[in-house]
Design a protein around this motif. Structure first.
Motif, PDB file in Angstrom:
ATOM      1  N   ILE A  99       0.871  -1.172   0.000  1.00 53.79           N
ATOM      2  CA  ILE A  99       0.000   0.000   0.000  1.00 53.79           C
ATOM      3  C   ILE A  99       0.913   1.228   0.000  1.00 53.79           C
ATOM      4  N   TYR A 100       0.884   1.988  -1.093  1.00 54.46           N
ATOM      5  CA  TYR A 100       1.724   3.172  -1.243  1.00 54.46           C
ATOM      6  C   TYR A 100       0.926   4.427  -0.877  1.00 54.46           C
ATOM      7  N   PHE A 101       1.615   5.440  -0.380  1.00 62.69           N
ATOM      8  CA  PHE A 101       1.006   6.727  -0.043  1.00 62.69           C
ATOM      9  C   PHE A 101       1.765   7.816  -0.792  1.00 62.69           C
ATOM     10  N   ARG A 102       1.055   8.605  -1.591  1.00 59.56           N
ATOM     11  CA  ARG A 102       1.695   9.614  -2.417  1.00 59.56           C
ATOM     12  C   ARG A 102       0.857  10.892  -2.475  1.00 59.56           C
ATOM     13  N   GLY A 103       1.561  12.038  -2.637  1.00 65.90           N
ATOM     14  CA  GLY A 103       0.912  13.312  -2.896  1.00 65.90           C
ATOM     15  C   GLY A 103       0.868  13.566  -4.395  1.00 65.90           C
ATOM     16  N   VAL A 104      -0.123  14.322  -4.869  1.00 66.02           N
ATOM     17  CA  VAL A 104      -0.275  14.519  -6.311  1.00 66.02           C
ATOM     18  C   VAL A 104      -0.013  15.954  -6.764  1.00 66.02           C
ATOM     19  N   GLU A 135      -9.153  18.986  -2.619  1.00 66.86           N
ATOM     20  CA  GLU A 135      -8.061  19.793  -2.082  1.00 66.86           C
ATOM     21  C   GLU A 135      -6.872  19.893  -3.035  1.00 66.86           C
ATOM     22  N   VAL A 136      -6.895  19.128  -4.127  1.00 66.96           N
ATOM     23  CA  VAL A 136      -5.820  19.213  -5.115  1.00 66.96           C
ATOM     24  C   VAL A 136      -5.848  20.604  -5.750  1.00 66.96           C
ATOM     25  N   PHE A 139      -7.152  20.696 -11.628  1.00 68.26           N
ATOM     26  CA  PHE A 139      -7.516  19.436 -12.267  1.00 68.26           C
ATOM     27  C   PHE A 139      -6.366  18.844 -13.066  1.00 68.26           C
ATOM     28  N   ASN A 140      -5.436  19.665 -13.532  1.00 63.58           N
ATOM     29  CA  ASN A 140      -4.285  19.140 -14.266  1.00 63.58           C
ATOM     30  C   ASN A 140      -3.521  18.107 -13.449  1.00 63.58           C
ATOM     31  N   HIS A 141      -3.418  18.335 -12.143  1.00 60.63           N
ATOM     32  CA  HIS A 141      -2.690  17.388 -11.293  1.00 60.63           C
ATOM     33  C   HIS A 141      -3.469  16.082 -11.125  1.00 60.63           C
ATOM     34  N   VAL A 142      -4.788  16.186 -11.087  1.00 56.75           N
ATOM     35  CA  VAL A 142      -5.617  14.976 -11.029  1.00 56.75           C
ATOM     36  C   VAL A 142      -5.451  14.179 -12.320  1.00 56.75           C
ATOM     37  N   ARG A 143      -5.506  14.879 -13.438  1.00 60.39           N
ATOM     38  CA  ARG A 143      -5.357  14.212 -14.733  1.00 60.39           C
ATOM     39  C   ARG A 143      -3.985  13.544 -14.857  1.00 60.39           C
ATOM     40  N   ALA A 144      -2.944  14.211 -14.356  1.00 54.61           N
ATOM     41  CA  ALA A 144      -1.598  13.636 -14.426  1.00 54.61           C
ATOM     42  C   ALA A 144      -1.503  12.374 -13.579  1.00 54.61           C
TER      43      ALA A 144
END
Length: 444
Positions: A99-104, A135-136, A139-144
């Motif tokens: 289980i990995y945990f990452r910020g976007v 909280e991102v 939307f570009n970061h979500v798409r990436a």
């Protein structure tokens, strides 16, 4: 053996045919706990079932790490996992799944590298979760992040976006996630009452007290509803007031067989390479109501993705429009709604050169009565829709093909500078403007 309890509202998380899920709700609705429960059960099943658990910022990761740990402990599963905090990871001792945990979030709106180099063990993911997705930064970061995740998802895997709607209608999350649902993602909307039996009595008491003392805050905080009209352009539109169920219209027809549209106004807004082409079909009734009976929406950008074409020609669009028109008339007839003949119809096209080309193709093919709307004024035309909804003159038939129109009315917003930003989906609204312009200024 551990028995995992999944509330019935979250059953799409277990459906192998569902790939993308949008979880939109208020607080204390079980989103995070349920997602974590499903993630843990998957990790315990196979080494290929790696999980990616994401939040907006890197400094938020401890929060979701601790949340996952708490869910793990609730099921007495911590003995089956190695947990470490640098980096945040949990490895299943039984299967080896991680289980990995990452910020976007990137450093700027254009920095899309936060998740670019991520590669899971076995190069597979069974589930990717973006918690508090609203909280991102953008939307570009979500798409990436989704682009990265899609490389590793297996056929039965899931990508889950969980969020609480921000109060501003202009926030990207209130625009993009409904777009995903319209394009085929599965929506899960829950309230605290769906998991009432799992909540502590003190929590329930606090929620009920908020409901009694501050119902508007309750609707936003616990119901996940957009309760503020701040930022909405067509702010007078209200689902409860302006949607007319099909059975209600049919009941009116049953009481009066002559309650039928006496004229039709079709507003047309067109695209070619990226913008959508929309047709709004408004029926004029003898009591003065204009009822939107149908919507055609050709999302050219999506069609280009599917086909690889550079655009869709006006000739091809005319074919799509005509096929929709024939099916629209048949569908209305099956409902008991009699659409008047073409002699009592007007097709109202945007006066811009691009749409005029479409109008000429349409008129040449159909010989229908076509008019061009050339005297456009954004503020006046928006105000016309606002006032018409406020007066109750405009109604929308509550049917599936009108859903895109309803969505755009609710999400078309001003930005923080009180301006309408470019790129919002407003094509059905523009089509509504052209149809009502012709009715207001040239018909009555």
């Amino acid at each position: 053996m551990t028995k995992f309890i999944i509330p019935k509202q979250f059953k799409p998380l277990l459906d192998p045919n569902v790939r993308k899920i949008i979880e939109v709700s208020g607080r204390s609705t079980g989103k995070s706990t349920t997602n974590e429960t499903v993630a843990l059960s998957l990790a315990l099943q196979s080494k290929y079932n790696n999980i990616l658990y994401m939040r907006a910022e890197h400094h938020d990761l401890r929060e979701i790490f601790n949340s996952m740990l708490s869910t793990m402990q609730a099921f007495d599963l911590e003995k089956y996992f190695y947990c470490k905090t640098s980096p945040f990871e949990m490895r299943c001792k039984k299967t080896g799944a991680i289980i990995y945990f990452r910020g976007v979030n990137g450093k700027t709106d254009s920095d899309l590298t936060a998740t670019k180099g991520f590669t899971p063990w076995t190069k597979t993911l069974a589930m990717a979760i973006l918690d508090e997705a609203n909280e991102v930064k953008c939307f570009n970061h979500v798409r990436a992040a989704e682009t990265t995740v899609n490389k590793f998802l297996m056929p039965h895997s899931k990508i889950v976006y969980a969020y609480n709607p921000p109060p501003s209608r202009g926030h990207w999350a209130n625009i993009e996630f409904p777009n995903m649902i319209r394009e085929g993602a599965t929506e899960i909307h829950t309230t605290w009452e769906d998991i009432r039996s799992l909540l502590k009595e003190q929590t329930i008491a606090e929620i009920l007290q908020t409901k009694e003392n501050d119902p508007k805050h309750y609707a936003f905080w616990y119901g996940g509803e957009l309760v503020s009209l701040e930022g909405a352009v067509i702010w007078s539109f209200d689902r409860e007031k302006h949607l007319i169920p099909l059975y209600t219209l049919q009941k009116r027809i049953g009481a009066n067989i002559y309650y039928q549209p006496i004229a039709m106004f079709y507003g047309v807004d067109s695209g070619l390479t990226s913008d959508a082409t929309a047709v709004s079909a408004w029926g004029l009734y003898g009591d003065g109501h204009l009822i939107k009976l149908g919507t055609m929406y050709l999302d050219i950008k999506n069609e280009r993705k599917k086909t690889g074409l550079k655009g869709i020609s006006h000739t091809d669009q005319v074919q799509v429009m005509y096929e929709w028109y024939i099916e629209f008339r048949k569908r209305m007839q099956s409902y008991g709604i009699i659409i008047p003949p073409p002699s009592d119809e007007r097709w109202c096209f945007d006066g811009a050169a691009l749409t005029q080309d479409l109008m000429l193709e349409w008129r040449k093919t159909t010989m229908f009565n076509c008019v061009a709307v050339t005297n456009k004024d954004i503020e006046r035309d928006n105000a016309r829709l606002v006032n018409s909804f406020k007066s109750g003159m405009l109604l929308i038939l509550d049917t599936p093909d009108n859903a895109v129109s309803i969505e755009q009315l609710e999400n078309f917003c001003y930005d923080d500078n009180n301006e309408i930003p470019e790129g919002q989906a407003d094509h059905t609204i523009d089509a509504d403007k052209y149809a009502t312009y012709e009715y207001y200024y040239h018909f009555i």
